[in-house]
Design an enzyme around this catalytic site. Structure first.
Site, PDB file in Angstrom:
ATOM      1  N   HIS A   1      -9.401  -8.549  26.491  1.00 29.75           N
ATOM      2  CA  HIS A   1      -9.312  -9.237  27.788  1.00 29.75           C
ATOM      3  C   HIS A   1      -9.532  -8.302  28.955  1.00 29.75           C
ATOM      4  O   HIS A   1      -9.464  -8.724  30.104  1.00 29.75           O
ATOM      5  CB  HIS A   1      -7.965  -9.943  27.920  1.00 29.75           C
TER       6      HIS A   1
ATOM      7  N   LYS B   1       1.661 -17.032  24.665  1.00 31.75           N
ATOM      8  CA  LYS B   1       1.693 -18.480  24.869  1.00 31.75           C
ATOM      9  C   LYS B   1       2.930 -18.929  25.627  1.00 31.75           C
ATOM     10  O   LYS B   1       4.034 -18.456  25.356  1.00 31.75           O
ATOM     11  CB  LYS B   1       1.734 -19.193  23.510  1.00 31.75           C
TER      12      LYS B   1
HETATM   13  C1  LIG Z   1      -9.260 -17.988  22.019  1.00 33.25           C
HETATM   14  N1  LIG Z   1      -8.853 -18.809  23.102  1.00 33.25           N
HETATM   15  C2  LIG Z   1      -9.162 -20.149  23.162  1.00 33.25           C
HETATM   16  C3  LIG Z   1      -8.137 -21.054  23.458  1.00 33.25           C
HETATM   17  N2  LIG Z   1      -8.386 -22.376  23.525  1.00 33.25           N
HETATM   18  C4  LIG Z   1      -9.630 -22.825  23.292  1.00 33.25           C
HETATM   19  N3  LIG Z   1      -9.879 -24.122  23.351  1.00 33.25           N
HETATM   20  N4  LIG Z   1     -10.662 -21.987  23.034  1.00 33.25           N
HETATM   21  C5  LIG Z   1     -10.462 -20.644  22.958  1.00 33.25           C
HETATM   22  O1  LIG Z   1     -11.418 -19.897  22.711  1.00 33.25           O
HETATM   23  N5  LIG Z   1      -6.900 -20.606  23.673  1.00 33.25           N
HETATM   24  C6  LIG Z   1      -6.557 -19.227  23.538  1.00 33.25           C
HETATM   25  C7  LIG Z   1      -7.705 -18.359  23.875  1.00 33.25           C
HETATM   26  C8  LIG Z   1      -8.022 -18.483  25.316  1.00 33.25           C
HETATM   27  N6  LIG Z   1      -9.230 -17.822  25.561  1.00 33.25           N
HETATM   28  C9  LIG Z   1     -10.236 -18.290  26.293  1.00 33.25           C
HETATM   29  C10 LIG Z   1     -11.277 -17.409  26.474  1.00 33.25           C
HETATM   30  C11 LIG Z   1     -12.358 -17.768  27.242  1.00 33.25           C
HETATM   31  C12 LIG Z   1     -12.389 -19.017  27.819  1.00 33.25           C
HETATM   32  C13 LIG Z   1     -13.569 -19.315  28.661  1.00 33.25           C
HETATM   33  O2  LIG Z   1     -14.376 -18.456  28.832  1.00 33.25           O
HETATM   34  N7  LIG Z   1     -13.702 -20.488  29.241  1.00 33.25           N
HETATM   35  C14 LIG Z   1     -14.849 -20.733  30.063  1.00 33.25           C
HETATM   36  C15 LIG Z   1     -15.433 -22.084  29.790  1.00 33.25           C
HETATM   37  C16 LIG Z   1     -16.151 -22.099  28.483  1.00 33.25           C
HETATM   38  C17 LIG Z   1     -17.249 -23.138  28.476  1.00 33.25           C
HETATM   39  O3  LIG Z   1     -17.068 -24.230  28.023  1.00 33.25           O
HETATM   40  N8  LIG Z   1     -18.369 -22.809  29.015  1.00 33.25           N
HETATM   41  C18 LIG Z   1     -19.496 -23.708  29.141  1.00 33.25           C
HETATM   42  C19 LIG Z   1     -19.970 -23.652  30.555  1.00 33.25           C
HETATM   43  C20 LIG Z   1     -19.098 -24.473  31.368  1.00 33.25           C
HETATM   44  C21 LIG Z   1     -19.419 -24.238  32.835  1.00 33.25           C
HETATM   45  O4  LIG Z   1     -18.708 -23.510  33.493  1.00 33.25           O
HETATM   46  N9  LIG Z   1     -20.497 -24.813  33.305  1.00 33.25           N
HETATM   47  C22 LIG Z   1     -20.903 -24.598  34.645  1.00 33.25           C
HETATM   48  C23 LIG Z   1     -22.406 -24.557  34.656  1.00 33.25           C
HETATM   49  C24 LIG Z   1     -22.917 -23.559  33.659  1.00 33.25           C
HETATM   50  C25 LIG Z   1     -23.219 -22.231  34.259  1.00 33.25           C
HETATM   51  O5  LIG Z   1     -24.280 -22.067  34.836  1.00 33.25           O
HETATM   52  O6  LIG Z   1     -22.391 -21.299  34.106  1.00 33.25           O
HETATM   53  C26 LIG Z   1     -20.361 -25.722  35.494  1.00 33.25           C
HETATM   54  O7  LIG Z   1     -19.928 -26.726  34.921  1.00 33.25           O
HETATM   55  O8  LIG Z   1     -20.284 -25.531  36.695  1.00 33.25           O
HETATM   56  C27 LIG Z   1     -20.648 -23.219  28.313  1.00 33.25           C
HETATM   57  O9  LIG Z   1     -20.518 -22.158  27.706  1.00 33.25           O
HETATM   58  O10 LIG Z   1     -21.664 -23.910  28.269  1.00 33.25           O
HETATM   59  C28 LIG Z   1     -14.454 -20.597  31.514  1.00 33.25           C
HETATM   60  O11 LIG Z   1     -15.374 -20.299  32.286  1.00 33.25           O
HETATM   61  O12 LIG Z   1     -13.292 -20.786  31.898  1.00 33.25           O
HETATM   62  C29 LIG Z   1     -11.371 -19.905  27.652  1.00 33.25           C
HETATM   63  C30 LIG Z   1     -10.253 -19.537  26.869  1.00 33.25           C
END
Ligand SMILES: CN1c2c(nc(N)[nH]c2=O)NC[C@@H]1CNc1ccc(C(=O)N[C@@H](CCC(=O)N[C@@H](CCC(=O)N[C@@H](CCC(=O)O)C(=O)O)C(=O)O)C(=O)O)cc1
Ligand SMILES: N[C@@H](CCS)C(=O)O
Ligand SMILES: [Zn+2]
Length: 765
Positions: A700, A114
């Site tokens: 990761h 962090k």
């Molecule tokens: C454990 N961790 C987390 C932290 N903080 C959080 N709030 N949550 C956590 O889990 N901090 C410490 C760690 C950090 N780790 C991570 C691990 C993984 C991600 C991650 O994968 N983030 C995704 C976004 C997740 C999400 O909300 N997905 C949505 C889809 C959103 C999207 O991209 N939509 C698209 C269209 C959909 C598609 O076809 O794919 C768009 O809008 O264009 C979902 O699941 O529905 C990321 O991609 O970054 C974050 C922290």
């Protein structure tokens, strides 16, 4: 024209539509060439500079943009690349840069942790065997690019040497002087080249100056800034602090730099007290961090106007810079897409773009431009007062429930040993039981289904059927792998905090309020704007369904109150501890609903508990007391046989281990694989007497860890931890991984557990 100077400290990299994230992921997937990728990133970078130019910011930061993480940029700029990446000197290639960040087939990724008390993660510099050299002057390149392409006279941003060393690992503090000796000439080279290029202002970030600084470090800090001032006397160096008040105010403001940046929001009152007590040096510029760089609320301009007036007592107008309290990296980009929010809420928000407008407004107010002042202040007051009086703000029942809490609300019925015996009898788990942390791969298919559901292409029933299908597939996989305690996989969740924010009253969620968490991964923190109210069961359907598919225990999976609090944007009109208790009470209802439905193991994740630890020791106790109580509030009403798990990841644990123990969870899983040795070392001197699982592999990285290496982790952990209380699990949830690699890694993990069981020869209970 006003005399006041406006400035920014850093801008979100991800782009209004997360184009940065998408570009990185396409490049990693081999879909674009390196040159196209770099060109695309340049376009994004220049776009952000142009926007700040258009908003009228005088001192635009350059060099804050990154291809992954600014700490990794600093390490690679100085050739700090661990031996395992086969680096042979010179400018670090993109391949090596990303290998350090993400690992590859040959080498595991560097540790990630962090960034101070934020949800941003940086790659930890490894200084053991370091042979620092200046491989490229990144701030200079950034400055020249902004100047040549856009005519911007940018303000290069550097991570200060003291903070860089403090964030690094692989040395003892006694070696700090010799490290300063080796790195300082390189910093001098960077600054003297900036001076030669005609740079006027430089921002040197030293957030470590807000922590408790060991007395012996001051000699080094003074030496660093004396030397830099000597080699580049023409540069106007702003020594930038943030996230808290500086502790050694008099020492900080006496350093030989031209400007001091103070956070007047987080630790603001303490910084103002310092100014009142000691004044501010006449030869320096005060960079006043008035606009909150960590939260999304509109500034109270009336209040800020008063503060600016007061600052006028300490510095003349030509020596005052108005700026955010920290980089805007930690705020979402723009409100433009947030029309679906309640108007009263939307009108009370400012994301990065709007914060730039606020800076300009404040500059105008400070310059006493009467027309702007009256109109802007009136509009600002109206918006804030509408939020304050909104019906969502206060819920009598919730307030009363929090007021009625007493000591008995926070304690389990029996002590750990009684519960442990009861649970062993109930579950008959083998020694070294295996489990996972909760989430399974959020594949493109899962995200697509959720998108279709949100767009109305799938109705609730179809979407639920899809989630159930995924759950069943993974229950079958877990059974086949031979895991002992199963999970449902979290397929219904976007994110472990956003999901609960969508289900609880008092929260709002945004359409595009993304913030970078680590690398290309972003999160969309919900907004807590009213009292938190439990509305209906949030996780029951999926958990009960999963449990119906197997005889093995399935863990209910909740995010804990402190993590929901720390990973949300939180209202500031009531104490954070009160919000934590409100969430704790809501989760308690969910825990009870799960238990009543026959779920006998419940994991309440608290990965953000340590992250929220105040940066000064003096503030630790009250934060930890409230945090532990909020967790216990949500978990303590269950029967002895119900096993409460918790999980934490990506932070230092040793300094909060007593509080972790005080949470009184029956089992905790801790991420340790990127810094395994250190944690084990700590357990030599610290005891932990409850169930504990140390992550045996890094989730990761796409790399599949071998049986042997995971067994070694287990064996070394068992040197210091009781085998009868030890669990085997990955580091964290598996949502970012692919299916094949996940199954392969878990298969090896279960095999490692089997071999370790045979080796330690402790009879199964
Ligand atoms: C454990 N961790 C987390 C932290 N903080 C959080 N709030 N949550 C956590 O889990 N901090 C410490 C760690 C950090 N780790 C991570 C691990 C993984 C991600 C991650 O994968 N983030 C995704 C976004 C997740 C999400 O909300 N997905 C949505 C889809 C959103 C999207 O991209 N939509 C698209 C269209 C959909 C598609 O076809 O794919 C768009 O809008 O264009 C979902 O699941 O529905 C990321 O991609 O970054 C974050 C922290
Ligand atoms: N249960 C969550 C914890 C992440 S910290 C998960 O598995 O993703
Ligand atoms: Zn985790």
């Amino acid at each position: 024209m006003s005399q006041w100077i406006s400035s920014n400290l850093g801008y979100p990299r991800i782009g209004a539509n997360r184009e940065w994230k998408k570009a990185l992921e396409s490049f990693w997937a081999g879909k674009v060439s390196e040159s196209d990728f770099l060109a695309e990133l340049k376009g994004i970078r220049l776009g952000h500079l142009r926007l700040q130019q258009e908003k009228g910011i005088n001192l635009i930061p350059v060099g804050d943009f990154s291809l992954y993480d600014h700490v990794l940029d600093t390490s690679t700029m100085f050739g700090i690349v661990p031996k395992r990446y086969g680096y042979e000197g010179g400018e670090v290639s993109l391949d090596t840069y990303y290998a350090m960040a993400r690992g590859n087939d040959q080498a595991a990724a560097s540790e990630m942790t962090k960034w101070f008390n934020t949800n941003y993660h940086y790659i930890v510099p490894e200084l053991a065997d370091a042979n620092p050299s200046l491989t490229v002057n990144r701030p200079l390149h950034a400055y020249l690019e902004a100047k040549q392409e856009l005519g911007i006279e940018g303000k290069p941003v550097l991570l200060g040497l003291y903070t860089f060393l403090k964030l690094s690992k692989g040395y003892a503090n006694a070696e700090l002087p010799s490290l300063v000796e080796r790195f300082l000439p390189l910093y001098c080279e960077v600054l003297s080249e900036l001076q030669q290029a005609g740079v006027q202002w430089v921002q040197i970030d030293e957030p470590s100056l807000v922590t408790d600084i060991p007395a012996e470090d001051w000699k080094q800090i003074e030496r660093i800034y004396e030397e830099l001032n000597k080699v580049a006397p023409e540069l106007k160096i702003i020594l930038q602090t943030y996230f808290e008040a500086v502790g050694d105010y008099e020492k900080v403001v006496s350093l030989p730099v031209q400007g001091i940046g103070l956070d007047l929001v987080h630790g603001g009152e303490a910084n103002l007290e310092h100014l009142r007590e000691y004044g501010f040096p006449e030869d320096k510029v005060l960079a006043a961090g008035l606009i909150d760089g960590r939260n999304i609320w509109r500034s109270d301009l009336t209040e800020h106007t008063q503060v600016i007036k007061e600052l006028g007592k300490f510095v003349s107008p030509d020596r005052l810079i108005i700026q955010p309290s920290s980089s805007l990296l930690h705020t979402p980009v723009s409100l433009a897409k947030e029309d679906a929010l309640l108007p009263v809420l939307r009108n009370s928000l400012a994301f990065a773009e709007e914060k730039l407008d606020e800076i300009q407004l404040l500059v105008n107010i400070a310059a006493e431009d009467e027309n702007v002042i009256q109109e802007a202040l009136a509009e600002n007051r109206k918006a804030l007062s509408e939020l304050k009086t909104s019906v969502f703000r206060s819920n009598g029942t919730v307030r009363e429930a929090v007021n009625n809490l007493d000591e008995s609300s926070f304690v389990r019925k029996s002590d750990f040993s009684t519960r442990h015996a009861a649970q062993q009898k109930r579950f008959h788990l083998p020694i070294l039981p295996t489990t996972t942390i909760g989430s399974f791969p959020q594949t493109a298919e899962v995200r697509k289904a959720r998108r279709q559901w949100r767009n109305g292409q799938l109705d609730n029933q179809q979407y639920e059927a899809f989630v159930d299908e995924q759950t069943k597939e993974w229950i079958d996989i877990q059974e086949e792998l031979g895991l002992d305690v199963l999970v449902h996989g979290e397929f219904e969740r976007t994110d472990m905090v956003e999901f609960f924010g969508e289900k609880l009253g008092g929260f709002a969620f945004t359409a595009g309020g993304w913030v970078q968490s680590y690398g290309s991964r972003c999160v969309k923190p919900p907004i807590i704007f009213g009292d938190v109210v439990y509305q209906e069961p949030m996780t029951l359907r999926e958990t009960v369904y999963a449990q119906s598919l197997t005889k093995k225990p399935v863990k209910g999976m909740l995010t804990g109150p402190v993590t929901i609090l720390n990973w949300s944007f939180v209202r500031t009109d009531i104490p954070r501890s009160e919000v934590a208790y409100q969430i704790g009470l809501a989760l308690r209802e969910e825990v009870e609903a799960l238990e009543s439905a026959g779920i006998e193991m419940i994991q309440v994740d608290e990965p953000a508990l340590r992250e929220g630890l105040p940066l000064k020791k003096a503030d630790h106790e009250s934060y930890l007391t409230d945090s532990v109580k909020a967790f216990k509030l949500s978990t303590s009403s269950v029967n002895d046989t119900t096993q409460i798990h918790t999980h934490m990841c990506y932070c230092e644990f040793h300094d909060v281990i007593d509080s972790i123990e005080a949470m009184d969870a029956d089992v905790i899983s801790l991420e340790t694989s990127r810094s395994h040795g250190e944690l084990i070392e700590n357990f030599k001197t610290q005891t932990y007497d409850k169930g504990i699982g140390l992550g045996v592999y890094d989730i990761h990285s796409p790399r599949v860890p071998s049986v042997e290496e995971m067994k070694e982790v287990v064996v070394s952990a068992l040197d210091v931890l009781d085998p009868e209380l030890f669990w085997i699990n990955p580091d964290c949830g598996l949502k970012t991984r692919g299916k094949e690699e996940t199954v392969a890694a878990l298969r090896n993990m279960v095999a490692a557990a089997g071999e370790a069981r045979n080796e330690i020869q402790v009879p199964s209970l």
